[in-house]
Each structure stands twice: as structure tokens, then as C-alpha cells.
Write a protein that holds these residues in place. Sequence first.
Motif, mmCIF file in Angstrom:
data_model
loop_
_atom_site.group_PDB
_atom_site.id
_atom_site.type_symbol
_atom_site.label_atom_id
_atom_site.label_comp_id
_atom_site.label_asym_id
_atom_site.label_seq_id
_atom_site.Cartn_x
_atom_site.Cartn_y
_atom_site.Cartn_z
ATOM 1 N N LEU A 44 101.456 63.161 85.853
ATOM 2 C CA LEU A 44 102.267 64.215 86.444
ATOM 3 C C LEU A 44 101.537 65.558 86.407
ATOM 4 C CD1 LEU A 44 105.876 63.464 85.133
ATOM 5 C CD2 LEU A 44 105.153 63.573 87.524
ATOM 6 N N VAL A 45 100.954 65.889 85.274
ATOM 7 C CA VAL A 45 100.229 67.163 85.152
ATOM 8 C C VAL A 45 99.038 67.183 86.108
ATOM 9 C CG1 VAL A 45 98.807 68.575 83.612
ATOM 10 C CG2 VAL A 45 100.966 67.615 82.790
ATOM 11 N N TYR A 71 97.805 68.409 93.711
ATOM 12 C CA TYR A 71 98.680 68.452 94.898
ATOM 13 C C TYR A 71 100.098 68.822 94.460
ATOM 14 C CZ TYR A 71 95.341 66.340 98.176
ATOM 15 O OH TYR A 71 94.262 66.099 98.994
ATOM 16 N N PRO A 72 100.339 70.083 94.112
ATOM 17 C CA PRO A 72 101.633 70.474 93.522
ATOM 18 C C PRO A 72 102.843 70.179 94.397
ATOM 19 C CG PRO A 72 100.305 72.402 94.107
ATOM 20 C CD PRO A 72 99.413 71.221 94.209
ATOM 21 N N ARG A 73 102.769 70.437 95.692
ATOM 22 C CA ARG A 73 103.936 70.229 96.554
ATOM 23 C C ARG A 73 104.271 68.743 96.693
ATOM 24 N NH1 ARG A 73 103.747 73.634 102.017
ATOM 25 N NH2 ARG A 73 105.836 72.714 102.071
ATOM 26 N N ALA A 74 103.263 67.911 96.778
ATOM 27 C CA ALA A 74 103.491 66.475 96.950
ATOM 28 C C ALA A 74 104.112 65.841 95.710
ATOM 29 C CB ALA A 74 102.169 65.776 97.285
ATOM 30 N N TRP A 75 103.889 66.452 94.550
ATOM 31 C CA TRP A 75 104.353 65.864 93.295
ATOM 32 C C TRP A 75 105.666 66.458 92.800
ATOM 33 C CZ3 TRP A 75 102.528 62.061 89.929
ATOM 34 C CH2 TRP A 75 101.377 61.391 90.367
ATOM 35 N N LEU A 85 110.479 66.283 89.184
ATOM 36 C CA LEU A 85 111.893 66.550 88.925
ATOM 37 C C LEU A 85 112.629 65.279 88.507
ATOM 38 C CD1 LEU A 85 112.677 69.008 91.862
ATOM 39 C CD2 LEU A 85 112.472 69.557 89.428
ATOM 40 N N LEU A 86 112.351 64.166 89.180
ATOM 41 C CA LEU A 86 112.991 62.901 88.818
ATOM 42 C C LEU A 86 112.547 62.453 87.426
ATOM 43 C CD1 LEU A 86 114.828 60.559 89.534
ATOM 44 C CD2 LEU A 86 112.930 59.513 90.809
#
Length: 254
Positions: free
Chosen positions: A191-192, A198-202, A207-208
Motif C-alpha cells: 500500500l505504501v 501511483y497515489p490516485r490509483a491506490w 481506504l478499503l
Amino acid sequence: VYALAIAGMVLVFIWPKTAGLLLAMGAWIKVWPAAIVFAAFATVKSKWGLFLGSLYFSLGLIVIGVLGGGVTNLFGFLGQQTSRGIQIEAPLAAPFLWLAINGNSGHEIYYDTDILTYQASGPGVAEVAYISNAVLGIAVIGALAWGWWLSRRGIDQMLLFPLVSFIVITALIVLNKVGSPQYMMWLVAPLVAGLIFYPRAWRSLALLSLLVAGMTHVIYPYWYGNILVLDPPLIALLTLRNIGLVALLVTSCW
């Protein structure tokens, strides 16, 4: 271990040897970072440097183990894992917990004095535990092969590497006979790395994952005793958490 895994994932495109060493170090401490190592070999271009870094540390550790007289214990964790039953927190245990609530199916929770954990027992549990070993292996190999195929098609390795790592790790949680709360922390490293590359894609996966981790924290340690007495609301919360894990796996694959 989490710091080693995160550092290894972030550095793999800059210093692959260092990344291989850090990931191998983490894998020998807690095993699960090995999933990241295999995902890297499947998706990252600088495989040779990654291999050398992993090899140097692993050989050094094995030599120390042999000289210290502990060679027979180097891979003892593999046999212990395959012989375990189904821990009650594992997603695979959810159907058996609901059957235990029914009270007429012969299913119950018992405490394993050898492994020191609560496990499910009753008709079908042993069979599911046995089959899960093969299913888990097939899922992991399939995810790695899929990642390798996508890398051959030219998908950006900075997108592909953390994503395949996340898929493999999530599969290891969803299809595992063991379901310790600490397993939620396995998700942190990919996640990190994904949020860095790719911050927007992740964002949605992050959040989930936070939601799933939050439900896990509510269950353990606060209301874990309610699980042991088969309290329906808490079993429902645990089941919802398990559904969240499956949703993470499906979403990451999609």
C-alpha cells in the motif's frame, strides 16, 4: 519487518541489490515478505541485482545456521504451517462458526494447546484445511504468472510490482488457514509503495484496507472474548471483515 519490506519495495528500482538484501532479511524474520520478493522477480526488470542481494543475505544466514548447529530448523516453519487446523479468525472458518452457533451441527471452537490458538472443529473442517494448502499455492503461483505475463506486455513495472505484491499478500490472507490480526499489517508495504508510485490509483484500495483493519482492531483485542462464546453480532462483524478481505482481493485483481 514492515520497515524492511517498505524500504525494499521503494528501493528496488534504484538499488536492486540493497532492495533484495532488505526483502530477504524481512523474509527470514517473518516469512511473508517472501511474497514481495517473488512478486519482484515476476514484474521488475532488474532481476539480477535483486537476486544477488537476496542470495548474499540468505547464504550468509544459512552458513551461520549451519555453523550454529541449527540447520534442521531452517525450514521447520513450512511443516508447521501445513499441519495446522483452521484458526477461527481466518476467512475459511466463517461458515464453521455460523454452524457452531446453530448448535446442532457438531461444530465448535477449541483451544489448541500446541500452537496456542483457537481453532474450529467439526465435520468438514479437516478436509477444508487440507484442500486449502493446494488452493493457496495455486492462487499464489497464478498471481505471479499473471504479473509476469503483464510485465511482458509492457505494463509499467512501478504500477505492476506493488499491485502484484498486494494481490499475492491478500490471497495469502484470504485463503490461509491462519488468520492472526497482525496479518492486516502485511498490506502496509504494498500500500505504501503503491501510494508513493501511483497515489490516485491506490486511493480506493487504501481506504478499503483501512476499513478492514479497523474492523479487525475492534474484534481484537476489544471484543475477542465475544467471538469465543459465539456471540452472533461479533461473528457477523468478523464475517463482514472477511468479506472485506475478499473485496480487497477482487478489487486489486480487477
